[in-house]
Scaffold this active site. Structure first.
Site, PDB file in Angstrom:
ATOM      1  N   GLU A 111      17.944   5.805   2.732  1.00  0.00           N
ATOM      2  CA  GLU A 111      16.596   6.320   2.470  1.00  0.00           C
ATOM      3  C   GLU A 111      15.876   6.615   3.779  1.00  0.00           C
ATOM      4  O   GLU A 111      15.899   5.815   4.706  1.00  0.00           O
ATOM      5  CB  GLU A 111      15.811   5.255   1.683  1.00  0.00           C
ATOM      6  CG  GLU A 111      14.374   5.658   1.409  1.00  0.00           C
ATOM      7  CD  GLU A 111      13.525   4.503   0.861  1.00  0.00           C
ATOM      8  OE1 GLU A 111      14.012   3.741   0.000  1.00  0.00           O
ATOM      9  OE2 GLU A 111      12.366   4.374   1.313  1.00  0.00           O
ATOM     10  N   ARG A 165      15.007   5.832  11.503  1.00  0.00           N
ATOM     11  CA  ARG A 165      16.054   6.227  10.542  1.00  0.00           C
ATOM     12  C   ARG A 165      16.353   7.722  10.656  1.00  0.00           C
ATOM     13  O   ARG A 165      17.495   8.150  10.503  1.00  0.00           O
ATOM     14  CB  ARG A 165      15.621   5.888   9.122  1.00  0.00           C
ATOM     15  CG  ARG A 165      15.639   4.398   8.892  1.00  0.00           C
ATOM     16  CD  ARG A 165      15.879   4.062   7.456  1.00  0.00           C
ATOM     17  NE  ARG A 165      15.750   2.635   7.256  1.00  0.00           N
ATOM     18  CZ  ARG A 165      15.554   2.090   6.068  1.00  0.00           C
ATOM     19  NH1 ARG A 165      15.465   2.851   4.990  1.00  0.00           N
ATOM     20  NH2 ARG A 165      15.469   0.780   5.962  1.00  0.00           N
TER      21      ARG A 165
HETATM   22  P1  ATP Z   1      14.198   0.137   2.256  1.00  0.00           P
HETATM   23  O1  ATP Z   1      14.249   0.012   0.763  1.00  0.00           O
HETATM   24  O2  ATP Z   1      15.244   1.041   2.823  1.00  0.00           O
HETATM   25  O3  ATP Z   1      14.131  -1.195   2.958  1.00  0.00           O
HETATM   26  P2  ATP Z   1      11.422   0.629   1.803  1.00  0.00           P
HETATM   27  O4  ATP Z   1      11.484   1.398   0.532  1.00  0.00           O
HETATM   28  O5  ATP Z   1      11.100  -0.810   1.783  1.00  0.00           O
HETATM   29  O6  ATP Z   1      12.795   0.840   2.609  1.00  0.00           O
HETATM   30  P3  ATP Z   1       9.041   2.074   2.425  1.00  0.00           P
HETATM   31  O7  ATP Z   1       8.017   1.033   2.240  1.00  0.00           O
HETATM   32  O8  ATP Z   1       9.277   3.051   1.355  1.00  0.00           O
HETATM   33  O9  ATP Z   1      10.421   1.338   2.810  1.00  0.00           O
HETATM   34  O10 ATP Z   1       8.739   2.795   3.834  1.00  0.00           O
HETATM   35  C1  ATP Z   1       8.872   4.196   4.046  1.00  0.00           C
HETATM   36  C2  ATP Z   1       9.959   4.502   5.068  1.00  0.00           C
HETATM   37  O11 ATP Z   1       9.763   3.733   6.257  1.00  0.00           O
HETATM   38  C3  ATP Z   1      11.354   4.091   4.607  1.00  0.00           C
HETATM   39  O12 ATP Z   1      11.925   5.097   3.809  1.00  0.00           O
HETATM   40  C4  ATP Z   1      12.089   3.918   5.917  1.00  0.00           C
HETATM   41  O13 ATP Z   1      12.508   5.163   6.450  1.00  0.00           O
HETATM   42  C5  ATP Z   1      11.018   3.362   6.827  1.00  0.00           C
HETATM   43  N1  ATP Z   1      11.114   1.898   6.874  1.00  0.00           N
HETATM   44  C6  ATP Z   1      10.572   1.011   6.032  1.00  0.00           C
HETATM   45  N2  ATP Z   1      10.863  -0.239   6.360  1.00  0.00           N
HETATM   46  C7  ATP Z   1      11.623  -0.167   7.482  1.00  0.00           C
HETATM   47  C8  ATP Z   1      12.239  -1.117   8.332  1.00  0.00           C
HETATM   48  N3  ATP Z   1      12.122  -2.428   8.087  1.00  0.00           N
HETATM   49  N4  ATP Z   1      12.943  -0.689   9.396  1.00  0.00           N
HETATM   50  C9  ATP Z   1      13.049   0.635   9.643  1.00  0.00           C
HETATM   51  N5  ATP Z   1      12.491   1.593   8.891  1.00  0.00           N
HETATM   52  C10 ATP Z   1      11.784   1.208   7.822  1.00  0.00           C
HETATM   53 MG    MG Z   2      10.836   3.218  -0.007  1.00  0.00          MG
END
Ligand code: ATP
Ligand code: MG
Length: 434
Positions: free
Chosen positions: A357, A408
């Site tokens: 993602e 990412r």
């Molecule tokens: P994942 O399920 O892959 O842990 P998420 O759905 O918890 O991600 P979101 O809250 O949707 O993350 O955050 C939006 C975007 O920010 C994510 O799609 C990802 O690209 C990035 N992101 C989120 N958390 C992290 C992290 N801990 N490290 C790196 N990138 C992150």
């Molecule tokens: Mg997400």
């Protein structure tokens, strides 16, 4: 500082001073070479022992690797030199000698563990391929900013110290703020929405987000760089258009301006700008396609989160970037708006790279009563978010946005194995310094 010529600009016939690090000293007997390295490349310095002052030769050849030196001399054409030119020195000055015991080898001849590299990032970034990653990162951020401006956005920055979290309590880092409990912000979500309701209308932010994720994975950091967008009078389709444009602009800029870096990384031949529209698959189609691959032990049913293995199987099936839309409302955050016609469905979307993602986004709930209800359903106290909710009483337009993980994006673009390669000083479960 005195006038200094970058190694890449040194032309035959120039009287020049070059400055940088001692990459290597090669002593062939009567003749010896010092290879000097700077941000732009390397240049050969030639010492002919019988024809040069002894002190000069001694200084030039006695200096330890990675010491900082300046060399003044004449640039001459030399087809046998790696860059086609060399410097015949008149003077060599050692500005900062380096300890001969180096914790890692910047010439890259000896491999180092990632943790050793991260502990010694200064030396690590003296390697061409590591420098290339961060030159590309800089270009990606530049192109991203430019693309946002292209679609009428204003760049904002929002607080990273906050009183309350939004993405669920377990992933918050608590801190002490003048004796009160506060938190590091998990996302600029609420602030950027407040700005979509201002006269700025369309905003973007590139900044840190903090997630106290317990797990140590190759694609999670505890401090990451989020590329955020929020736009008034936008729905989720508009937000998808914007993020698609941003991702493509980043790839295009790298293809256009980072040819040398891609070469250094050994991926120039495989690098391609994503073409055509990113397919938009509904969640329902996504689980059907994952089930059809037969890769999972158990079939997915409506309402399941997509497991990592499922995402991988679908990614391999689709073979490029794609969106997943029409998620079940119950697995998307409360601030995401439900579908007009079907309350079970949300306007939330994810942008996926075949490997993982990259983005979550959606249209937001802008109707005050629905929003407050959403807080309650999520188990959050709406009173604690009054600074946010009350602005929804004074004219909040429909709006949509997304958060794109900067590291990412880079990791998938450059096919890096570990997200830590894409950040200078990663924060993870073990690593708090440097
Ligand atoms: P994942 O399920 O892959 O842990 P998420 O759905 O918890 O991600 P979101 O809250 O949707 O993350 O955050 C939006 C975007 O920010 C994510 O799609 C990802 O690209 C990035 N992101 C989120 N958390 C992290 C992290 N801990 N490290 C790196 N990138 C992150
Ligand atoms: Mg997400």
């Amino acid at each position: 500082m005195q006038d200094r010529t970058y190694t890449e600009d040194a032309e035959p016939g120039d009287e020049a001073t070059v400055a940088g690090w001692v990459h290597e000293v090669r002593d062939l007997g009567g003749i010896a070479f010092l290879i000097l390295r700077d941000a732009t490349g390397k240049i050969q310095i030639k010492f002919e022992k019988d024809e040069m002052d002894d002190d000069l030769v001694e200084t030039g050849l006695g200096v330890s690797r990675e010491s900082v030196v300046t060399v003044t001399g004449t640039v001459e054409e030399e087809p046998r030199a790696p860059t086609g030119v060399e410097v015949v020195p008149e003077s060599v000055e050692v500005i900062a000698p380096a300890d001969p015991e180096l914790p890692l080898d910047p010439s890259g001849k000896v491999d180092a563990e990632l943790s050793t590299r991260l502990d010694n990032r200064t030396l690590d970034l003296r390697k061409d391929e590591v420098q290339a990653i961060f030159e590309i990162r800089s270009e990606v951020l530049r192109a991203t900013r430019e693309q946002f401006r292209e679609v009428g956005c204003t760049e904002i920055t929002t607080p990273k110290i906050v009183a309350t979290g939004t993405e669920g309590g377990t992933e918050l880092f608590p801190i002490t703020y003048f004796g009160r409990e506060a938190f590091m912000n998990q996302s600029p979500q609420l602030f950027k929405q407040l700005m979509a309701g201002s006269n700025l209308e369309r905003v973007f932010e590139i900044g840190p987000i903090f997630r106290a994720e317990e797990h140590n994975t190759p694609r999670h950091l505890n401090e990451a760089t989020s590329i955020d967008f929020e736009g008034a009078f936008c729905d989720h389709h508009d937000a998808m258009d914007v993020v698609e444009g941003v991702v493509k602009a980043a790839y295009e800029a790298v293809a256009e301006n980072c040819a040398e870096e891609l070469e250094t990384l050994g991926i120039a031949d495989d690098f391609s700008v994503p073409e055509g529209e990113f397919p938009r698959l509904s969640y329902e189609e996504a689980i059907e396609r994952i089930n059809a691959t037969g890769e999972l032990d158990e079939q997915l049913v409506w309402g399941d989160d997509l497991p990592t293995e499922g995402e991988k199987a679908l990614g391999a099936d689709v073979g490029g970037h794609y969106f997943i839309t029409d998620w079940p409302s119950e697995i998307k955050p409360f601030y995401i708006m439900d579908d007009d016609e079907d309350e079970e469905l949300s306007t939330g979307f994810d942008l996926m790279h075949p490997r993982m993602e990259l983005v979550s986004g959606g249209q937001r709930e802008h109707r005050f009563e629905h929003l407050v209800e959403g807080f309650e359903q999520q188990g959050l106290d709406p009173d604690e978010f009054e600074y946010y909710t009350k602005m929804f009483k004074y004219g909040m337009p429909p709006h949509a946005g997304f958060g794109l993980g900067g590291e990412r994006l880079l990791m998938t673009m450059l096919d890096l194995d570990n997200i830590r390669e894409a950040v200078l000083f990663p924060r993870d479960r073990q690593r708090l310094s440097p």
